[in-house]
Design an enzyme around this catalytic site. Structure first.
Site, PDB file in Angstrom:
ATOM      1  N   HIS A  66      -7.109  10.437   7.499  1.00  0.00           N
ATOM      2  CA  HIS A  66      -7.773   9.303   8.149  1.00  0.00           C
ATOM      3  C   HIS A  66      -8.652   9.724   9.315  1.00  0.00           C
ATOM      4  O   HIS A  66      -9.460  10.633   9.214  1.00  0.00           O
ATOM      5  CB  HIS A  66      -6.746   8.248   8.546  1.00  0.00           C
ATOM      6  CG  HIS A  66      -6.052   7.604   7.376  1.00  0.00           C
ATOM      7  ND1 HIS A  66      -6.642   7.447   6.146  1.00  0.00           N
ATOM      8  CD2 HIS A  66      -4.801   7.080   7.250  1.00  0.00           C
ATOM      9  CE1 HIS A  66      -5.812   6.847   5.319  1.00  0.00           C
ATOM     10  NE2 HIS A  66      -4.686   6.629   5.960  1.00  0.00           N
TER      11      HIS A  66
ATOM     12  N   THR B 229      -0.098  11.529  -0.747  1.00  0.00           N
ATOM     13  CA  THR B 229      -1.100  12.227  -1.534  1.00  0.00           C
ATOM     14  C   THR B 229      -1.574  13.480  -0.817  1.00  0.00           C
ATOM     15  O   THR B 229      -1.835  14.513  -1.446  1.00  0.00           O
ATOM     16  CB  THR B 229      -2.290  11.303  -1.825  1.00  0.00           C
ATOM     17  OG1 THR B 229      -1.811  10.100  -2.424  1.00  0.00           O
ATOM     18  CG2 THR B 229      -3.293  11.966  -2.751  1.00  0.00           C
ATOM     19  N   ALA B 230      -1.688  13.404   0.502  1.00  0.00           N
ATOM     20  CA  ALA B 230      -2.120  14.568   1.268  1.00  0.00           C
ATOM     21  C   ALA B 230      -1.187  15.752   1.017  1.00  0.00           C
ATOM     22  O   ALA B 230      -1.645  16.880   0.783  1.00  0.00           O
ATOM     23  CB  ALA B 230      -2.155  14.227   2.760  1.00  0.00           C
TER      24      ALA B 230
ATOM     25  N   LYS C  40       0.856  -1.186   0.000  1.00  0.00           N
ATOM     26  CA  LYS C  40       0.000   0.000   0.000  1.00  0.00           C
ATOM     27  C   LYS C  40       0.893   1.237   0.000  1.00  0.00           C
ATOM     28  O   LYS C  40       1.756   1.388   0.867  1.00  0.00           O
ATOM     29  CB  LYS C  40      -0.885  -0.017   1.258  1.00  0.00           C
ATOM     30  CG  LYS C  40      -1.695   1.261   1.528  1.00  0.00           C
ATOM     31  CD  LYS C  40      -2.958   1.281   0.712  1.00  0.00           C
ATOM     32  CE  LYS C  40      -3.887   2.416   1.136  1.00  0.00           C
ATOM     33  NZ  LYS C  40      -4.557   2.155   2.424  1.00  0.00           N
ATOM     34  N   VAL C  41       0.695   2.100  -0.984  1.00  0.00           N
ATOM     35  CA  VAL C  41       1.480   3.322  -1.087  1.00  0.00           C
ATOM     36  C   VAL C  41       0.544   4.493  -1.367  1.00  0.00           C
ATOM     37  O   VAL C  41      -0.641   4.321  -1.640  1.00  0.00           O
ATOM     38  CB  VAL C  41       2.527   3.228  -2.226  1.00  0.00           C
ATOM     39  CG1 VAL C  41       3.509   2.089  -1.979  1.00  0.00           C
ATOM     40  CG2 VAL C  41       1.865   3.096  -3.592  1.00  0.00           C
ATOM     41  N   SER C  42       1.101   5.683  -1.327  1.00  0.00           N
ATOM     42  CA  SER C  42       0.359   6.871  -1.724  1.00  0.00           C
ATOM     43  C   SER C  42       0.282   6.943  -3.244  1.00  0.00           C
ATOM     44  O   SER C  42       1.264   6.652  -3.934  1.00  0.00           O
ATOM     45  CB  SER C  42       1.058   8.128  -1.215  1.00  0.00           C
ATOM     46  OG  SER C  42       1.162   8.141   0.184  1.00  0.00           O
TER      47      SER C  42
END
Length: 278
Positions: free
Chosen positions: A149, A108-109, A54-56
């Site tokens: 989140h 991403t944020a 799981k990555v951005s």
């Protein structure tokens, strides 16, 4: 042989991958899990450290030579964007001159934040472990903090105010959902079509019997209250988790295209809509 999987301990990831991790997906190989924050997995994926990871989405331009993007299992949706928080009430309209704490430089944020603040960027950025951001802003160590989140549900407890919801900003500007976290499969090691099937079956089982994953989810939920866990899963596990579809791929391509045009990420050499099987 077992496949190595790296995900976050967040409820959406443990909910989605519970069946796969615990051997309940027919035909899937055994899986060995590593839990890590996404900023860690972004860096580890550059080294090819995991078979499934799981990555951005923001990290994809550095990873697609070695990994396939799977069209399922990740975090993408509406009304789930990152927030920029400040202490107490504020009349700020931008962060010019401010010090801002962010959870990682390839998240991403942070990419959304850089696009939003391009006209008047902050004076200083500090990369801070996610769990330290809200207390740090509340204590005055940072003028603002970028959070993701479950912080959407808990930031009021720290006396903080949302200066901007970057998801609302993105959706209003593009009409597209927000692409947050992607699932990648290592080229030459994992068949992406098979892996997508395993992940979709794991998602299907999670929705069919949420109680089956409850113990696993709560064990890794980092002291979240059960109602926050449920809201977290309800927000981040959605139709795009089962399949990105045209809208999901369009969102990813829009994010990375805009970022590349702004010189924030490298240009990707092919369409993400076909990258997962290329």
């Amino acid at each position: 042989m077992a496949l190595s999987l790296a995900i976050s301990p967040c409820p959406n990831d443990t909910f989605v991958f519970d069946a796969l991790v615990h051997g309940r997906v027919p035909g899937a190989p055994p899986v060995e899990v590593t839990f890590a924050d996404v900023d860690v997995t972004n860096t580890a994926a550059e080294r090819g450290a995991f078979d499934l990871v799981k990555v951005s989405y923001a990290a994809l331009p550095w990873l697609l030579d070695d990994y396939h993007l799977l069209p399922c299992g990740g975090a993408l949706g509406r009304g789930c964007g990152p927030l920029v928080l400040t202490r107490g009430e504020t009349d700020r309209v931008d962060l010019g001159g401010a010090t801002v704490a962010v959870p990682g430089d390839r998240t991403t944020a942070y990419l959304l934040f850089r696009l939003w603040s391009a006209g008047r960027p902050p004076a200083r950025i500090e990369i801070v472990p996610f769990h330290e951001i809200m207390p740090g802003v509340a204590a005055g160590r940072y003028d603002a903090g970028l959070v993701i989140h479950e912080a959407r549900f808990t930031y009021h407890r720290h006396g903080l105010t949302a200066l901007v919801d970057l998801g609302e900003w993105w959706e209003a500007d593009t009409g597209l959902p927000i692409p947050l976290g992607a699932i990648l499969a290592r080229k030459g090691v994992v068949d992406p079509v098979a892996a997508a099937g395993w992940v979709r079956e794991s998602v299907r089982q999670a929705w069919a019997d949420p109680s089956a994953s409850r113990e696993y989810v709560l064990a890794h939920a980092q002291e979240m209250e059960p109602d926050v866990v449920d809201r977290h899963i309800g927000l981040y596990v959605n139709e795009f988790t089962a399949d990105l579809g045209d809208a999901g791929f369009a969102a990813v391509e829009a994010l990375l295209g805009r970022a590349a045009d702004a010189g924030l990420v490298p240009q990707t050499s092919n369409s993400l809509a076909t990258a997962w099987t290329s």
